[in-house]
Motif scaffolding. Sequence first.
Motif, short mmCIF file in Angstrom:
data_model
loop_
_atom_site.label_atom_id
_atom_site.label_comp_id
_atom_site.label_asym_id
_atom_site.label_seq_id
_atom_site.Cartn_x
_atom_site.Cartn_y
_atom_site.Cartn_z
N UNK A 76 0.83 -1.20 0.00
CA UNK A 76 0.00 0.00 0.00
C UNK A 76 0.87 1.26 0.00
N UNK A 77 0.29 2.37 -0.43
CA UNK A 77 0.95 3.67 -0.36
C UNK A 77 0.96 4.08 1.11
N UNK A 78 2.14 4.20 1.67
CA UNK A 78 2.27 4.51 3.10
C UNK A 78 2.55 5.99 3.36
N UNK A 79 2.50 6.82 2.30
CA UNK A 79 2.75 8.25 2.54
C UNK A 79 1.64 8.80 3.44
N UNK A 80 2.02 9.66 4.38
CA UNK A 80 1.03 10.17 5.34
C UNK A 80 -0.05 11.03 4.68
N UNK A 81 -1.30 10.73 5.01
CA UNK A 81 -2.44 11.50 4.54
C UNK A 81 -3.36 11.74 5.73
N UNK A 82 -3.56 13.02 6.04
CA UNK A 82 -4.47 13.41 7.11
C UNK A 82 -5.76 13.90 6.45
N UNK A 83 -6.92 13.35 6.80
CA UNK A 83 -8.17 13.81 6.18
C UNK A 83 -8.36 15.32 6.24
N UNK A 84 -7.83 15.98 7.27
CA UNK A 84 -7.97 17.44 7.38
C UNK A 84 -7.21 18.17 6.28
N UNK A 85 -6.22 17.49 5.65
CA UNK A 85 -5.47 18.11 4.55
C UNK A 85 -6.37 18.48 3.38
N UNK A 86 -7.56 17.84 3.30
CA UNK A 86 -8.44 18.04 2.17
C UNK A 86 -9.68 18.86 2.53
N UNK B 298 -8.79 20.17 -1.07
CA UNK B 298 -10.11 19.74 -1.51
C UNK B 298 -10.01 18.33 -2.07
N UNK B 299 -11.07 17.54 -1.85
CA UNK B 299 -11.15 16.16 -2.33
C UNK B 299 -12.41 16.03 -3.19
#
Length: 164
Positions: A40-50, A56-57
């Motif tokens: 899996x892509x393990x790069x950090x993603x915080x839902x608040x980033x979008x 935006x998502x």
Amino acid sequence: MPDRSSVTSLRIERLPITHPDAQLLVEAVQEEYVARYGGRDESPVDPRDFEDPLGQFFVGYLDEVPVATGAWRRSSVAALGADVTAEVKRMYVVPAAQRRGLARQMLAHLETTAAAAGIEALVLETGMKQPEAIELYRSSGYEPIPGFGYYCGSELSRCFARRI
């Protein structure tokens, strides 16, 4: 699933990354990474980033079926002389809807919405085992840039940017 031979415009809706349709497609792209890269892509993603004002998502629909995602989040990566940049994340089109220009429609939407939010350039990372993504970005005017962030230095990673 929509008929592959039909030409339909993608209906793009802004949603939180936590929305069930978004989560379904994020999981599908993770499965694609497992198939291509073995994990899996393990790069950090915080839902608040979008969420505003950070990013935006979006989910794209054909005949009310979620078939594509794309997002951007503000970035500190300097690229192409731009002071204000954002990173493209989670670009994906389900296999049954590929090769119909939907990724190009989503990318154009990301560029438009990011520019409206004051972003001057988009940056992104994709992998060597995704030649169709590399071709999409190159043919859309994205230029190679040095690696950045989580994948900086990865031999499998390719980074691009475009002023918008």
